[in-house]
Design a protein around this motif. Sequence first.
Motif, mmCIF file in Angstrom:
data_model
loop_
_atom_site.group_PDB
_atom_site.id
_atom_site.type_symbol
_atom_site.label_atom_id
_atom_site.label_comp_id
_atom_site.label_asym_id
_atom_site.label_seq_id
_atom_site.Cartn_x
_atom_site.Cartn_y
_atom_site.Cartn_z
ATOM 1 N N LEU A 236 -18.150 10.296 -40.500
ATOM 2 C CA LEU A 236 -19.569 9.981 -40.593
ATOM 3 C C LEU A 236 -20.376 10.486 -39.391
ATOM 4 C CD1 LEU A 236 -21.745 8.632 -42.287
ATOM 5 C CD2 LEU A 236 -21.229 6.474 -41.144
ATOM 6 N N PRO A 237 -19.919 10.315 -38.141
ATOM 7 C CA PRO A 237 -20.712 10.839 -37.018
ATOM 8 C C PRO A 237 -20.929 12.352 -37.097
ATOM 9 C CG PRO A 237 -19.028 9.317 -36.237
ATOM 10 C CD PRO A 237 -18.723 9.576 -37.669
ATOM 11 N N ILE A 238 -19.887 13.094 -37.465
ATOM 12 C CA ILE A 238 -20.012 14.551 -37.564
ATOM 13 C C ILE A 238 -20.949 14.926 -38.696
ATOM 14 C CG2 ILE A 238 -18.735 16.694 -37.996
ATOM 15 C CD1 ILE A 238 -16.262 15.230 -36.807
ATOM 16 N N LEU A 239 -20.829 14.222 -39.827
ATOM 17 C CA LEU A 239 -21.701 14.489 -40.969
ATOM 18 C C LEU A 239 -23.157 14.231 -40.611
ATOM 19 C CD1 LEU A 239 -22.096 15.127 -43.991
ATOM 20 C CD2 LEU A 239 -21.749 12.685 -44.439
ATOM 21 N N LEU A 240 -23.439 13.148 -39.918
ATOM 22 C CA LEU A 240 -24.821 12.819 -39.578
ATOM 23 C C LEU A 240 -25.449 13.869 -38.674
ATOM 24 C CD1 LEU A 240 -24.679 8.955 -39.032
ATOM 25 C CD2 LEU A 240 -25.314 10.244 -41.073
ATOM 26 N N ARG A 241 -24.674 14.371 -37.733
ATOM 27 C CA ARG A 241 -25.216 15.422 -36.862
ATOM 28 C C ARG A 241 -25.536 16.682 -37.657
ATOM 29 N NH1 ARG A 241 -21.744 12.920 -32.931
ATOM 30 N NH2 ARG A 241 -19.924 14.139 -33.559
ATOM 31 N N ILE B 87 -26.920 9.661 -54.471
ATOM 32 C CA ILE B 87 -25.740 9.428 -53.641
ATOM 33 C C ILE B 87 -24.588 9.067 -54.573
ATOM 34 C CG2 ILE B 87 -24.709 8.067 -51.786
ATOM 35 C CD1 ILE B 87 -27.471 7.413 -50.785
ATOM 36 N N GLU B 88 -23.426 9.695 -54.358
ATOM 37 C CA GLU B 88 -22.231 9.408 -55.152
ATOM 38 C C GLU B 88 -21.067 9.082 -54.226
ATOM 39 O OE1 GLU B 88 -21.070 12.195 -58.071
ATOM 40 O OE2 GLU B 88 -23.077 12.463 -58.906
ATOM 41 N N GLY B 89 -20.270 8.089 -54.612
ATOM 42 C CA GLY B 89 -19.084 7.745 -53.847
ATOM 43 C C GLY B 89 -18.619 6.347 -54.230
ATOM 44 N N ASN B 90 -17.626 5.837 -53.507
ATOM 45 C CA ASN B 90 -17.238 4.456 -53.776
ATOM 46 C C ASN B 90 -18.176 3.518 -53.026
ATOM 47 O OD1 ASN B 90 -16.263 3.969 -51.079
ATOM 48 N ND2 ASN B 90 -14.301 4.888 -51.616
ATOM 49 N N GLU B 91 -18.094 2.230 -53.334
ATOM 50 C CA GLU B 91 -19.076 1.281 -52.815
ATOM 51 C C GLU B 91 -19.045 1.183 -51.290
ATOM 52 O OE1 GLU B 91 -15.286 -0.787 -53.892
ATOM 53 O OE2 GLU B 91 -16.649 0.590 -54.910
ATOM 54 N N VAL B 92 -17.879 1.351 -50.655
ATOM 55 C CA VAL B 92 -17.793 1.282 -49.199
ATOM 56 C C VAL B 92 -18.475 2.494 -48.569
ATOM 57 C CG1 VAL B 92 -16.221 1.239 -47.233
ATOM 58 C CG2 VAL B 92 -15.683 -0.086 -49.277
ATOM 59 N N ARG C 187 -21.946 2.282 -46.262
ATOM 60 C CA ARG C 187 -21.970 2.780 -44.871
ATOM 61 C C ARG C 187 -23.008 3.874 -44.704
ATOM 62 N NH1 ARG C 187 -22.156 2.389 -40.245
ATOM 63 N NH2 ARG C 187 -20.540 2.686 -38.664
ATOM 64 N N PHE C 188 -23.131 4.732 -45.696
ATOM 65 C CA PHE C 188 -24.091 5.827 -45.596
ATOM 66 C C PHE C 188 -25.532 5.300 -45.648
ATOM 67 C CE2 PHE C 188 -26.428 9.540 -47.340
ATOM 68 C CZ PHE C 188 -26.110 10.464 -46.351
ATOM 69 N N LEU C 189 -25.789 4.348 -46.528
ATOM 70 C CA LEU C 189 -27.138 3.776 -46.599
ATOM 71 C C LEU C 189 -27.532 3.095 -45.294
ATOM 72 C CD1 LEU C 189 -27.353 2.194 -50.173
ATOM 73 C CD2 LEU C 189 -28.627 4.161 -49.304
ATOM 74 N N SER C 190 -26.544 2.542 -44.590
ATOM 75 C CA SER C 190 -26.846 1.800 -43.364
ATOM 76 C C SER C 190 -27.394 2.690 -42.260
ATOM 77 C CB SER C 190 -25.594 1.066 -42.868
ATOM 78 O OG SER C 190 -24.638 1.985 -42.339
ATOM 79 N N VAL C 191 -27.219 3.998 -42.365
ATOM 80 C CA VAL C 191 -27.710 4.896 -41.315
ATOM 81 C C VAL C 191 -28.943 5.674 -41.767
ATOM 82 C CG1 VAL C 191 -25.405 5.131 -40.322
ATOM 83 C CG2 VAL C 191 -26.191 6.814 -41.984
ATOM 84 N N LEU C 192 -29.444 5.413 -42.969
ATOM 85 C CA LEU C 192 -30.641 6.090 -43.444
ATOM 86 C C LEU C 192 -31.890 5.305 -43.061
ATOM 87 C CD1 LEU C 192 -29.684 7.190 -47.079
ATOM 88 C CD2 LEU C 192 -29.655 8.581 -44.997
#
Length: 348
Positions: A137-142, A178-183, A187-192
């Motif tokens: 996640l950190p690498i993806l966000l950058r 957004i597609e993926g499992n609930e976890v 986690r991704f929504l929490s950084v938007l």
Amino acid sequence: LPIDRRHFRVVHIFLTDYETGVDLRAFANAISRLHRTGCADLWIHSSFLAEPGRFDIFEGDEIDPVPAHNLLRLCVHSPAMLSASLIPWLVYTLESGTSLTSVDVMIPGLGPSQWATILPRISLSCLRDLRLVGVSLPILLRFLDRHPFLNIMHLDGLEVEDPTFAPSELDLPRLTTIEGNEVQISRFLSVLKPSTLTQYVNVVFRDDYSLEGLDSPPAAFDAEACLSVLRSLAHRVAGFPEAYIALLFNISSIQADSAFFGDLRQYRNLESRPERNLSLDRLEININSQTSSEAMEILNKCMGWLRLFGRIRLLRIWVGGDFPQDMRKVYVEQLSESLKDTVIFFSA
């Protein structure tokens, strides 16, 4: 073929590599000439269960990198690309792919440390659709911070466990799906930023596709993560009464959390459930069951849950083709009694 002309729009390469490995020299010769096709879509697939150790050893020089002229979509699902002879071609294709709108890379063995080296070198101004399996996640966000016009994010294979990571808010004003499992989604929504996903929302809850074919059992449904996603969505669209919200649930196990999908009496205050504050334009439930009896058990668990939503304009339930036709009518009638303003479809 004359270069700088589009002779083929789509090129698919399928590698038979499960037992015999890949002739990397022949493969290298093929992809080093792909630019002459002028293709817009390039797909490279192989046996997902293949192991890197089964590949032939290519002792030649690295493939000369050639820019992918006018390439719009790149999809690579093959561990063969981890070869020391082939990975430079992939990296350079990404580096030079200024016209790329869709990138989908699922290479077993490509993990956070490799992505941390590759992604800082890549800038894709046209990127709209992305999946990078194995990235943290950190690498993806950058990476996403430099690609604010992304529309669709697939979270398969996202590494979300990093206790030392303190996220900053990410601004993706054009993100719609957004597609993926609930976890992963939680986690991704929490950084938007709160201003993201406010007027058009399409969220797909499903299993992690990067785990398909592996021996490990699917992860248990995380009810708290799913509720976290629904709370976040309800909060984001609160000031937008005309927001379009579509949710798709792929439910593959009858062991889904009973308190979430079934016995809602376990919740002391149902009014606090986030579904109460969500009016959906579309809700799709895809039931992946082995038998009709399993599908019925899942449906019975979902009945009470569906009544929680403030409104559902269209409800579509997908079941297996062997699901009895008469039972479909029974469930449609039962749902219609409690969801009076909802258009309901049962599809095989």
